[in-house]
Design an enzyme around this catalytic site. Structure first.
Site, PDB file in Angstrom:
ATOM      1  N   GLU A   1      -7.195  -9.819   2.960  1.00  0.00           N
ATOM      2  CA  GLU A   1      -7.247  -9.650   4.414  1.00  0.00           C
ATOM      3  C   GLU A   1      -6.709 -10.923   5.065  1.00  0.00           C
ATOM      4  O   GLU A   1      -7.078 -12.025   4.676  1.00  0.00           O
ATOM      5  CB  GLU A   1      -8.692  -9.424   4.883  1.00  0.00           C
ATOM      6  CG  GLU A   1      -9.313  -8.146   4.389  1.00  0.00           C
ATOM      7  CD  GLU A   1      -8.972  -6.933   5.246  1.00  0.00           C
ATOM      8  OE1 GLU A   1      -8.392  -7.101   6.347  1.00  0.00           O
ATOM      9  OE2 GLU A   1      -9.294  -5.817   4.811  1.00  0.00           O
TER      10      GLU A   1
ATOM     11  N   HIS B   1      -0.959  -2.330   3.238  1.00  0.00           N
ATOM     12  CA  HIS B   1      -1.896  -1.212   3.405  1.00  0.00           C
ATOM     13  C   HIS B   1      -1.129   0.026   3.877  1.00  0.00           C
ATOM     14  O   HIS B   1      -1.396   1.143   3.444  1.00  0.00           O
ATOM     15  CB  HIS B   1      -2.992  -1.607   4.393  1.00  0.00           C
ATOM     16  CG  HIS B   1      -4.214  -0.764   4.306  1.00  0.00           C
ATOM     17  ND1 HIS B   1      -5.253  -0.912   5.175  1.00  0.00           N
ATOM     18  CD2 HIS B   1      -4.588   0.237   3.463  1.00  0.00           C
ATOM     19  CE1 HIS B   1      -6.207  -0.035   4.878  1.00  0.00           C
ATOM     20  NE2 HIS B   1      -5.826   0.668   3.846  1.00  0.00           N
TER      21      HIS B   1
ATOM     22  N   ASP C   1      -1.263  -1.819   8.881  1.00  0.00           N
ATOM     23  CA  ASP C   1      -1.324  -3.236   8.529  1.00  0.00           C
ATOM     24  C   ASP C   1      -0.605  -3.541   7.219  1.00  0.00           C
ATOM     25  O   ASP C   1      -0.477  -2.662   6.378  1.00  0.00           O
ATOM     26  CB  ASP C   1      -2.781  -3.724   8.509  1.00  0.00           C
ATOM     27  CG  ASP C   1      -3.713  -2.929   7.606  1.00  0.00           C
ATOM     28  OD1 ASP C   1      -3.664  -1.689   7.633  1.00  0.00           O
ATOM     29  OD2 ASP C   1      -4.498  -3.554   6.885  1.00  0.00           O
TER      30      ASP C   1
END
Length: 186
Positions: A107, A168, A177
């Site tokens: 992330e 993603h 994303d």
């Protein structure tokens, strides 16, 4: 300062630009990850790296990730690389499904598309692109983040024999994303 990165017990150790990786324990019942052979990049769509990391580590959420990369380039590890994280959701790539079973989730602290937050961003943090003939505005990534993510991905590729680096958005049509602001093809 030279980067000294290594993995011990499936945890990222060492220093990155003079800062050590922070460990934040995520105690979700995840099970062991099969030998990871792909990395999936995400944006947090959160307020900041630490708030996103704390959210991902909470036991009452259904999501998690292995790493969060702050705007400063600081790395926060939530799970060892041999533990399944819940970052890919309903996913598929090249006929394989359930990609949480095969992937490391990274992330990156980034708001994503800027209409999601009722917040102003400095012009230097705004990435502008055209979508469907109209301007679209995304939160830009910092040089430190891009460099750190590239460094980590190269290191993980060598350590775990990673075959695929994916966004993603490459594994599900539901997600966008890390978005067009991330220089994925560079």
């Amino acid at each position: 300062i030279h980067n000294m990165m290594y993995i011990e017990n499936h945890l990222l150790k060492g220093t990155f630009a003079g800062r050590s990786a922070k460990q934040l324990h995520c105690n979700k019942k995840s099970g062991l990850l099969e030998y990871p052979d792909m990395i999936v990049l995400h944006y947090t769509a959160g307020g900041n790296a630490m708030s996103s990391a704390h959210y991902l580590a909470r036991n009452d959420t259904s999501v998690s990730a292995h790493l969060v990369v702050a705007r400063s380039g600081r790395v926060i590890q939530l799970l060892p690389f041999n533990v399944r994280a819940w970052h890919a959701g309903m996913s598929e790539y090249e006929g394989r499904k359930q990609l949480n079973d095969f992937s490391v989730g990274i992330e990156i602290d980034n708001a994503g598309r800027l209409h999601w937050f009722n917040r102003e961003y400095p012009p230097g943090e705004v990435f502008t692109t055209v979508e469907n003939g109209h301007a679209a505005y995304y939160h830009g990534y910092t040089r430190e983040q891009i460099e750190r993510v590239a460094e980590i991905c190269a290191f993980l590729k060598a350590r775990y024999l990673i075959r695929r680096l994916l966004r993603h958005s490459d594994i599900t049509v539901r997600k966008t994303d890390p978005g067009p602001a991330f220089p994925f093809d560079e």
